[in-house]
Design a protein around this motif. Structure first.
Motif, short mmCIF file in Angstrom:
data_model
loop_
_atom_site.label_atom_id
_atom_site.label_comp_id
_atom_site.label_asym_id
_atom_site.label_seq_id
_atom_site.Cartn_x
_atom_site.Cartn_y
_atom_site.Cartn_z
N GLU A 116 7.23 6.06 -8.12
CA GLU A 116 8.67 5.84 -8.32
C GLU A 116 9.11 4.51 -7.70
O GLU A 116 9.95 3.81 -8.26
CB GLU A 116 9.47 7.00 -7.73
CG GLU A 116 10.97 6.93 -8.02
CD GLU A 116 11.30 6.90 -9.50
OE1 GLU A 116 12.34 6.30 -9.86
OE2 GLU A 116 10.53 7.46 -10.32
N ASP A 117 8.53 4.16 -6.55
CA ASP A 117 8.83 2.87 -5.93
C ASP A 117 8.44 1.73 -6.87
O ASP A 117 9.18 0.75 -7.02
CB ASP A 117 8.07 2.71 -4.62
CG ASP A 117 8.58 3.62 -3.51
OD1 ASP A 117 9.76 4.01 -3.55
OD2 ASP A 117 7.77 3.96 -2.63
N LYS A 118 7.26 1.85 -7.49
CA LYS A 118 6.80 0.80 -8.40
C LYS A 118 7.72 0.71 -9.61
O LYS A 118 8.01 -0.39 -10.08
CB LYS A 118 5.36 1.07 -8.83
CG LYS A 118 4.34 0.75 -7.77
CD LYS A 118 2.92 0.81 -8.32
CE LYS A 118 1.92 0.38 -7.26
NZ LYS A 118 0.53 0.37 -7.79
N ARG A 119 8.16 1.85 -10.11
CA ARG A 119 9.07 1.83 -11.26
C ARG A 119 10.36 1.07 -10.91
O ARG A 119 10.85 0.27 -11.70
CB ARG A 119 9.40 3.25 -11.70
CG ARG A 119 10.48 3.32 -12.77
CD ARG A 119 10.70 4.72 -13.32
NE ARG A 119 11.94 4.80 -14.06
CZ ARG A 119 12.11 4.31 -15.30
NH1 ARG A 119 11.10 3.72 -15.92
NH2 ARG A 119 13.27 4.41 -15.92
N GLN A 168 0.81 -1.22 0.00
CA GLN A 168 0.00 0.00 0.00
C GLN A 168 0.84 1.27 0.00
O GLN A 168 0.43 2.30 -0.51
CB GLN A 168 -0.93 0.00 1.22
CG GLN A 168 -1.97 -1.11 1.21
CD GLN A 168 -2.95 -0.96 0.05
OE1 GLN A 168 -3.35 0.15 -0.30
NE2 GLN A 168 -3.32 -2.08 -0.55
N SER A 169 2.02 1.22 0.57
CA SER A 169 2.84 2.42 0.75
C SER A 169 3.66 2.80 -0.48
O SER A 169 4.33 3.84 -0.49
CB SER A 169 3.78 2.23 1.94
OG SER A 169 4.66 1.13 1.71
#
Length: 205
Positions: free
Chosen positions: A77-80, A72-73
């Motif tokens: 950019e984290d997903k990339r 959830q957090s």
């Protein structure tokens, strides 16, 4: 296992992809355990099938380094960063939109983050698919994905595309369109890099 699934598995093998058939979610966990090593780096594609069969839960609770895109957090950019990490994963686990009787995999993707590591990068790709996604031809695979799977997936993702309202694809140009990358995997250079696991039952869209 019926004759259609046997034929599809034989044709996957002719195309340098391994094929398996299992009856239940319990058998799926057992098979995954035999295919994965403790401490492996594991990426995943967005997949209703993996959710319904308990694969995400299994990976979160296993002794693996799991690149979990559903935290959830996570920021964009984290997903990339996770998507890029998937290319160096030991194993990438995903669903697929369709498997053809002649042993090919067909997928439609929105931004390519699911299909790209299927094509290149991870040393092993495991595809989990319900028998509802076995179709006769590539043309059937495209039709099924565009007219059944994609509208349902767009609805799940809360998109505002025409297919959500109409229940069918009209080849729109909407800014939220998810039917952007059409990918057919017909064969592999590396034998058995891709492993397709058929699970008895209807899973995913």
């Amino acid at each position: 296992m019926d004759e259609r699934i046997k034929e599809a598995i034989n044709n996957l093998q002719r195309n340098n992809m391994a094929g398996f058939y299992i009856e239940s979610r319990q058998e799926l966990r057992s098979l995954l355990s035999s295919l994965l090593d403790e401490g492996e780096k594991i990426g995943c594609g967005d997949s209703t099938t993996l959710e319904e069969t308990g694969v995400f839960e299994y990976l979160r609770n296993g002794r693996y380094i799991f690149y979990d895109k559903h935290q959830q957090s996570l920021t964009s950019e984290d997903k990339r960063k996770l998507y890029l990490n998937n290319f160096d994963a030991d194993t990438f686990i995903t669903g697929t939109n369709a498997v053809t009787m002649d042993g090919k995999l067909f997928n439609i993707d929105g931004n390519g983050s699911r299909v790209a590591p299927m094509i290149y990068g991870p040393r092993q790709v495991i595809v989990v698919v319900g028998i509802n996604k076995l179709v006769d031809t590539v043309e059937d695979a495209i039709q099924r994905t565009r007219q059944i799977a994609a509208p349902l997936d767009a609805k799940r993702l809360n998109k505002n595309t025409p297919c959500v309202k109409l229940g069918r694809c009209i080849d729109c140009k909407h800014e939220q369109r998810i039917c952007n990358d059409f990918v057919l995997i017909a064969r592999q250079f590396s034998k058995d890099r891709i492993k397709v696991i058929f699970i008895n039952g209807d899973y995913g869209y």
